[in-house]
Write an enzyme that holds these catalytic residues in place. Structure first.
Site, PDB file in Angstrom:
ATOM      1  CB  SER A 299      -0.862  -0.012   1.270  1.00 30.89           C
ATOM      2  OG  SER A 299      -1.432   1.260   1.504  1.00 30.89           O
TER       3      SER A 299
ATOM      4  CE1 TYR B 287      -3.797  -2.420   5.395  1.00 34.65           C
ATOM      5  CE2 TYR B 287      -3.344  -0.093   5.000  1.00 34.65           C
ATOM      6  CZ  TYR B 287      -3.629  -1.353   4.519  1.00 34.65           C
ATOM      7  OH  TYR B 287      -3.722  -1.567   3.155  1.00 34.65           O
TER       8      TYR B 287
HETATM    9  N1  NAP Z   1      -8.737  -0.798  -1.006  1.00 31.74           N
HETATM   10  C1  NAP Z   1      -7.729  -0.006  -0.761  1.00 31.74           C
HETATM   11  O1  NAP Z   1      -7.870   1.219  -0.656  1.00 31.74           O
HETATM   12  C2  NAP Z   1      -6.344  -0.580  -0.636  1.00 31.74           C
HETATM   13  C3  NAP Z   1      -5.256   0.300  -0.725  1.00 31.74           C
HETATM   14  C4  NAP Z   1      -3.963  -0.203  -0.618  1.00 31.74           C
HETATM   15  C5  NAP Z   1      -3.754  -1.562  -0.425  1.00 31.74           C
HETATM   16  N2  NAP Z   1      -4.830  -2.386  -0.326  1.00 31.74           N
HETATM   17  C6  NAP Z   1      -4.550  -3.823  -0.104  1.00 31.74           C
HETATM   18  O2  NAP Z   1      -5.134  -4.575  -1.143  1.00 31.74           O
HETATM   19  C7  NAP Z   1      -5.391  -5.901  -0.677  1.00 31.74           C
HETATM   20  C8  NAP Z   1      -6.784  -6.314  -1.109  1.00 31.74           C
HETATM   21  O3  NAP Z   1      -7.734  -5.483  -0.487  1.00 31.74           O
HETATM   22  P1  NAP Z   1      -9.062  -4.953  -1.205  1.00 31.74           P
HETATM   23  O4  NAP Z   1      -8.988  -3.497  -1.276  1.00 31.74           O
HETATM   24  O5  NAP Z   1      -9.304  -5.725  -2.449  1.00 31.74           O
HETATM   25  O6  NAP Z   1     -10.110  -5.294  -0.074  1.00 31.74           O
HETATM   26  P2  NAP Z   1     -11.330  -6.340   0.000  1.00 31.74           P
HETATM   27  O7  NAP Z   1     -12.244  -6.156  -1.151  1.00 31.74           O
HETATM   28  O8  NAP Z   1     -11.871  -6.199   1.375  1.00 31.74           O
HETATM   29  O9  NAP Z   1     -10.601  -7.755  -0.167  1.00 31.74           O
HETATM   30  C9  NAP Z   1      -9.900  -8.389   0.872  1.00 31.74           C
HETATM   31  C10 NAP Z   1      -9.758  -9.867   0.512  1.00 31.74           C
HETATM   32  O10 NAP Z   1      -9.017 -10.504   1.567  1.00 31.74           O
HETATM   33  C11 NAP Z   1      -9.724 -11.686   1.965  1.00 31.74           C
HETATM   34  N3  NAP Z   1      -9.483 -11.980   3.369  1.00 31.74           N
HETATM   35  C12 NAP Z   1      -9.662 -11.147   4.448  1.00 31.74           C
HETATM   36  N4  NAP Z   1      -9.398 -11.790   5.589  1.00 31.74           N
HETATM   37  C13 NAP Z   1      -9.018 -13.069   5.239  1.00 31.74           C
HETATM   38  C14 NAP Z   1      -8.628 -14.206   5.969  1.00 31.74           C
HETATM   39  N5  NAP Z   1      -8.547 -14.196   7.312  1.00 31.74           N
HETATM   40  N6  NAP Z   1      -8.341 -15.347   5.289  1.00 31.74           N
HETATM   41  C15 NAP Z   1      -8.435 -15.375   3.936  1.00 31.74           C
HETATM   42  N7  NAP Z   1      -8.790 -14.320   3.191  1.00 31.74           N
HETATM   43  C16 NAP Z   1      -9.082 -13.179   3.837  1.00 31.74           C
HETATM   44  C17 NAP Z   1     -11.199 -11.347   1.718  1.00 31.74           C
HETATM   45  O11 NAP Z   1     -11.939 -12.542   1.500  1.00 31.74           O
HETATM   46  P3  NAP Z   1     -12.936 -13.227   2.565  1.00 31.74           P
HETATM   47  O12 NAP Z   1     -13.554 -12.141   3.376  1.00 31.74           O
HETATM   48  O13 NAP Z   1     -13.900 -13.962   1.689  1.00 31.74           O
HETATM   49  O14 NAP Z   1     -12.055 -14.151   3.334  1.00 31.74           O
HETATM   50  C18 NAP Z   1     -11.113 -10.553   0.425  1.00 31.74           C
HETATM   51  O15 NAP Z   1     -11.111 -11.431  -0.678  1.00 31.74           O
HETATM   52  C19 NAP Z   1      -5.166  -5.861   0.829  1.00 31.74           C
HETATM   53  O16 NAP Z   1      -3.904  -6.420   1.130  1.00 31.74           O
HETATM   54  C20 NAP Z   1      -5.162  -4.387   1.164  1.00 31.74           C
HETATM   55  O17 NAP Z   1      -4.386  -4.078   2.290  1.00 31.74           O
HETATM   56  C21 NAP Z   1      -6.109  -1.944  -0.444  1.00 31.74           C
END
Ligand code: NAP
Length: 261
Positions: free
Chosen positions: A140, A153
């Site tokens: 991130s 985080y």
């Molecule tokens: N969105 C942003 O603004 C942003 C910015 C920078 C970086 N990121 C990073 O991008 C990555 C993806 O996030 P996203 O934005 O796509 O969010 P998201 O839509 O909430 O996706 C998160 C994913 O992680 C899975 N997950 C969460 N807890 C888990 C667990 N205990 N075991 C297995 N799977 C788990 C969830 O699936 P289930 O709930 O089905 O398990 C979901 O598929 C993350 O690493 C996040 O830190 C996001």
């Protein structure tokens, strides 16, 4: 480049993980998708059928003891070998540190860091033996400076970035690519949890789409890039922080992230 390669993606049930699954499927890769929500994985697998690629689902909570070992064993049984590991699953907890539930924070640390390390450690020996393989880690822009109100985080994402860069150096003469992608805000379910209520509109105003992140992550992985920040503004931010004193950077970061109430 990834046609008929086996790609394991964690956190594929929504957001960036789903978009990456779609992008790799378009490229003709065989997929192993991991997440806790079975219904989401099943629905995505149906959607991906149009690309005519094999998709194997593993329903797992990455934080459960033994889960990472089970996932890699099951993936290898299903597809033979893992050519690309995408460590995408992650959550972001928001709030004043002293008011946050420390068990929830520890859970996040295990997911964002320990599971990523363990999965990587489990897939690497085969990649090293074959002298080929790719690791794609999603960090991130929070990795580049302190993040008050997302103290833990941000620290987990600094860990992911530094771990990835170190690993890139260790592995670059062994035929294995390591790419760390550092998105700024992205419109996903990320902001629906983790106490972001007061920050949600502010955070998502300039947000990119999950498809944009997946496209740029896919391209940079294919090009063998080490670290990548999608979006000009985000990139500029991560460059500027290098030139200001740490206290100044921390205070600016605090102004952007502080709870509105
Ligand atoms: N969105 C942003 O603004 C942003 C910015 C920078 C970086 N990121 C990073 O991008 C990555 C993806 O996030 P996203 O934005 O796509 O969010 P998201 O839509 O909430 O996706 C998160 C994913 O992680 C899975 N997950 C969460 N807890 C888990 C667990 N205990 N075991 C297995 N799977 C788990 C969830 O699936 P289930 O709930 O089905 O398990 C979901 O598929 C993350 O690493 C996040 O830190 C996001």
């Amino acid at each position: 480049m990834f046609r008929q390669k086996n790609v394991l993606i964690t956190g594929a049930s929504s957001g960036i993980g789903s978009a990456l699954a779609e992008r790799f499927a378009q490229a003709g890769a065989q997929l192993v998708l991991v997440a806790r929500r079975k219904d989401r994985l099943t629905a995505l697998t149906k959607e991906l059928k149009v690309h005519g690629v094999a998709v194997h689902n593993i329903v797992a909570d990455l934080v459960e003891p033994g889960a990472c070992d089970r996932i890699v064993s099951e993936a290898k049984r299903a597809v033979g070998r893992i050519d690309v590991l995408v460590n995408n699953a992650g959550v972001g907890e928001y709030g004043r540190f002293h008011e946050q539930d420390v068990d929830v924070l520890e859970n996040m640390m295990q997911l964002n860091m320990s599971a990523l390390v363990r999965l990587t450690h489990r897939v690497l020996p085969d990649m090293i033996e074959r002298r080929s393989g790719h690791l794609l880690n999603i960090a991130s822009t929070a990795a580049f400076q302190p993040t008050p109100y997302m103290c833990v985080y941000g620290a987990t994402k600094s860990f992911v970035l530094n771990f990835s860069l170190s690993l890139w150096e260790e592995l670059r003469r062994r035929g294995i690519g390591v790419t760390c992608v550092c998105p700024g805000p992205v419109k996903t379910e990320f902001f629906d949890r983790g106490g972001f209520e007061t920050q949600k509109s502010h955070m998502t105003r300039l947000a990119m789409s999950a498809d944009q992140i997946a496209e740029s992550a896919y391209t940079k992985l294919s090009q063998g890039r080490t670290a990548h920040v999608p979006g000009m503004l985000n990139k500029l931010g991560t460059i500027l922080v290098r030139f200001a004193p740490l206290r100044t950077v921390t205070r600016i970061s605090s102004k952007l992230l502080a709870p509105k109430s």
